[in-house]
Design an enzyme around this catalytic site. Sequence first.
Site, PDB file in Angstrom:
ATOM      1  N   ASP A  30     -81.045  -5.243 -65.354  1.00  0.00           N
ATOM      2  CA  ASP A  30     -82.288  -5.990 -65.521  1.00  0.00           C
ATOM      3  C   ASP A  30     -82.268  -6.686 -66.885  1.00  0.00           C
ATOM      4  O   ASP A  30     -81.851  -6.105 -67.889  1.00  0.00           O
ATOM      5  CB  ASP A  30     -83.496  -5.048 -65.422  1.00  0.00           C
ATOM      6  CG  ASP A  30     -84.791  -5.795 -65.212  1.00  0.00           C
ATOM      7  OD1 ASP A  30     -85.371  -5.686 -64.120  1.00  0.00           O
ATOM      8  OD2 ASP A  30     -85.231  -6.516 -66.145  1.00  0.00           O
ATOM      9  N   ILE A  31     -82.743  -7.935 -66.896  1.00  0.00           N
ATOM     10  CA  ILE A  31     -82.683  -8.735 -68.118  1.00  0.00           C
ATOM     11  C   ILE A  31     -83.694  -8.246 -69.170  1.00  0.00           C
ATOM     12  O   ILE A  31     -83.517  -8.503 -70.367  1.00  0.00           O
ATOM     13  CB  ILE A  31     -82.903 -10.229 -67.771  1.00  0.00           C
ATOM     14  CG1 ILE A  31     -82.300 -11.135 -68.827  1.00  0.00           C
ATOM     15  CG2 ILE A  31     -84.363 -10.535 -67.534  1.00  0.00           C
ATOM     16  CD1 ILE A  31     -82.192 -12.586 -68.385  1.00  0.00           C
ATOM     17  N   ASN A  85     -91.464  -2.855 -56.116  1.00  0.00           N
ATOM     18  CA  ASN A  85     -92.772  -3.502 -56.153  1.00  0.00           C
ATOM     19  C   ASN A  85     -92.918  -4.400 -54.935  1.00  0.00           C
ATOM     20  O   ASN A  85     -91.972  -5.097 -54.553  1.00  0.00           O
ATOM     21  CB  ASN A  85     -92.917  -4.318 -57.438  1.00  0.00           C
ATOM     22  CG  ASN A  85     -92.943  -3.437 -58.679  1.00  0.00           C
ATOM     23  OD1 ASN A  85     -93.601  -2.402 -58.691  1.00  0.00           O
ATOM     24  ND2 ASN A  85     -92.214  -3.826 -59.707  1.00  0.00           N
ATOM     25  N   GLY A  91     -97.116  -5.934 -59.152  1.00  0.00           N
ATOM     26  CA  GLY A  91     -96.227  -6.285 -60.256  1.00  0.00           C
ATOM     27  C   GLY A  91     -94.957  -6.974 -59.804  1.00  0.00           C
ATOM     28  O   GLY A  91     -94.071  -7.224 -60.622  1.00  0.00           O
ATOM     29  N   GLN A  92     -94.848  -7.285 -58.499  1.00  0.00           N
ATOM     30  CA  GLN A  92     -93.643  -7.989 -58.037  1.00  0.00           C
ATOM     31  C   GLN A  92     -93.634  -9.406 -58.606  1.00  0.00           C
ATOM     32  O   GLN A  92     -94.565 -10.181 -58.378  1.00  0.00           O
ATOM     33  CB  GLN A  92     -93.577  -8.041 -56.505  1.00  0.00           C
ATOM     34  CG  GLN A  92     -92.269  -8.650 -56.022  1.00  0.00           C
ATOM     35  CD  GLN A  92     -92.126  -8.667 -54.500  1.00  0.00           C
ATOM     36  OE1 GLN A  92     -93.053  -8.341 -53.771  1.00  0.00           O
ATOM     37  NE2 GLN A  92     -90.961  -9.083 -54.034  1.00  0.00           N
ATOM     38  N   HIS A  98     -85.663  -6.064 -53.969  1.00  0.00           N
ATOM     39  CA  HIS A  98     -84.783  -5.367 -54.909  1.00  0.00           C
ATOM     40  C   HIS A  98     -85.334  -3.998 -55.233  1.00  0.00           C
ATOM     41  O   HIS A  98     -86.549  -3.790 -55.257  1.00  0.00           O
ATOM     42  CB  HIS A  98     -84.615  -6.177 -56.204  1.00  0.00           C
ATOM     43  CG  HIS A  98     -85.900  -6.569 -56.863  1.00  0.00           C
ATOM     44  ND1 HIS A  98     -86.663  -7.628 -56.426  1.00  0.00           N
ATOM     45  CD2 HIS A  98     -86.570  -6.032 -57.912  1.00  0.00           C
ATOM     46  CE1 HIS A  98     -87.734  -7.737 -57.185  1.00  0.00           C
ATOM     47  NE2 HIS A  98     -87.715  -6.763 -58.087  1.00  0.00           N
ATOM     48  N   HIS A 100     -85.400  -1.170 -58.191  1.00  0.00           N
ATOM     49  CA  HIS A 100     -85.151  -0.856 -59.598  1.00  0.00           C
ATOM     50  C   HIS A 100     -84.631   0.574 -59.675  1.00  0.00           C
ATOM     51  O   HIS A 100     -85.156   1.475 -59.012  1.00  0.00           O
ATOM     52  CB  HIS A 100     -86.444  -0.899 -60.419  1.00  0.00           C
ATOM     53  CG  HIS A 100     -87.122  -2.224 -60.479  1.00  0.00           C
ATOM     54  ND1 HIS A 100     -87.075  -3.030 -61.600  1.00  0.00           N
ATOM     55  CD2 HIS A 100     -87.894  -2.887 -59.580  1.00  0.00           C
ATOM     56  CE1 HIS A 100     -87.795  -4.124 -61.391  1.00  0.00           C
ATOM     57  NE2 HIS A 100     -88.300  -4.055 -60.167  1.00  0.00           N
TER      58      HIS A 100
HETATM   59  P1  AMP Z   1     -90.261  -7.202 -60.018  1.00  0.00           P
HETATM   60  O1  AMP Z   1     -91.339  -7.338 -61.042  1.00  0.00           O
HETATM   61  O2  AMP Z   1     -90.307  -5.883 -59.279  1.00  0.00           O
HETATM   62  O3  AMP Z   1     -90.217  -8.386 -59.078  1.00  0.00           O
HETATM   63  O4  AMP Z   1     -88.912  -7.145 -60.814  1.00  0.00           O
HETATM   64  C1  AMP Z   1     -88.228  -8.283 -61.181  1.00  0.00           C
HETATM   65  C2  AMP Z   1     -87.277  -7.878 -62.287  1.00  0.00           C
HETATM   66  O5  AMP Z   1     -86.273  -8.856 -62.380  1.00  0.00           O
HETATM   67  C3  AMP Z   1     -87.930  -7.742 -63.661  1.00  0.00           C
HETATM   68  O6  AMP Z   1     -87.752  -6.426 -64.161  1.00  0.00           O
HETATM   69  C4  AMP Z   1     -87.189  -8.783 -64.503  1.00  0.00           C
HETATM   70  O7  AMP Z   1     -86.956  -8.366 -65.822  1.00  0.00           O
HETATM   71  C5  AMP Z   1     -85.903  -8.971 -63.725  1.00  0.00           C
HETATM   72  N1  AMP Z   1     -85.254 -10.258 -63.860  1.00  0.00           N
HETATM   73  C6  AMP Z   1     -85.809 -11.484 -63.764  1.00  0.00           C
HETATM   74  N2  AMP Z   1     -84.888 -12.448 -63.935  1.00  0.00           N
HETATM   75  C7  AMP Z   1     -83.708 -11.812 -64.131  1.00  0.00           C
HETATM   76  C8  AMP Z   1     -82.377 -12.237 -64.370  1.00  0.00           C
HETATM   77  N3  AMP Z   1     -82.062 -13.539 -64.444  1.00  0.00           N
HETATM   78  N4  AMP Z   1     -81.418 -11.306 -64.530  1.00  0.00           N
HETATM   79  C9  AMP Z   1     -81.716  -9.992 -64.485  1.00  0.00           C
HETATM   80  N5  AMP Z   1     -82.965  -9.520 -64.246  1.00  0.00           N
HETATM   81  C10 AMP Z   1     -83.935 -10.405 -64.083  1.00  0.00           C
END
Ligand code: AMP
Length: 110
Positions: A30-31, A85, A91-92, A98, A100
């Site tokens: 995760d970024i 999520n 919070g999605q 995906h 986590h």
């Molecule tokens: P969600 O809030 O459950 O949709 O999770 C989305 C997740 O994707 C968040 O934790 C972000 O930090 C992560 N995210 C968004 N863009 C990227 C990216 N380019 N590379 C890695 N993680 C990302």
Amino acid sequence: MDDCIFCKIANGEMDTQFLYEDETVVVFNDIQPKADTHILVVSKKHIPSLIHLNDEDTTLMGHMVQMLPKMASKLGINSFRTIVNTGAESGQEVDHLHFHLLSGNLRPFG
Ligand code: AMP
Ligand code: ZN
């Protein structure tokens, strides 16, 4: 989906490093990590959320769930939290299914 960041990552259009890849899933960090380890198990197929699953996705879902302990083992982790999520109010932020996986010094989420 052209404008989906996780489709772009899964298609190799970004320079995201994969921790694991096979025909149906990719796994990457995760970024914005919310724990010492925070990885995402992402389907290659664009499915917006759990709400959008079809019967044909059952095998894929089983595989994604099984990837969680496999990745934990690969990373030397024996205790972890899994979050999925579903919907903006939960919070999605990325509308591409995906899981986590978080472990170590978990920080508030969402
Ligand atoms: P969600 O809030 O459950 O949709 O999770 C989305 C997740 O994707 C968040 O934790 C972000 O930090 C992560 N995210 C968004 N863009 C990227 C990216 N380019 N590379 C890695 N993680 C990302
Ligand atoms: Zn997508």
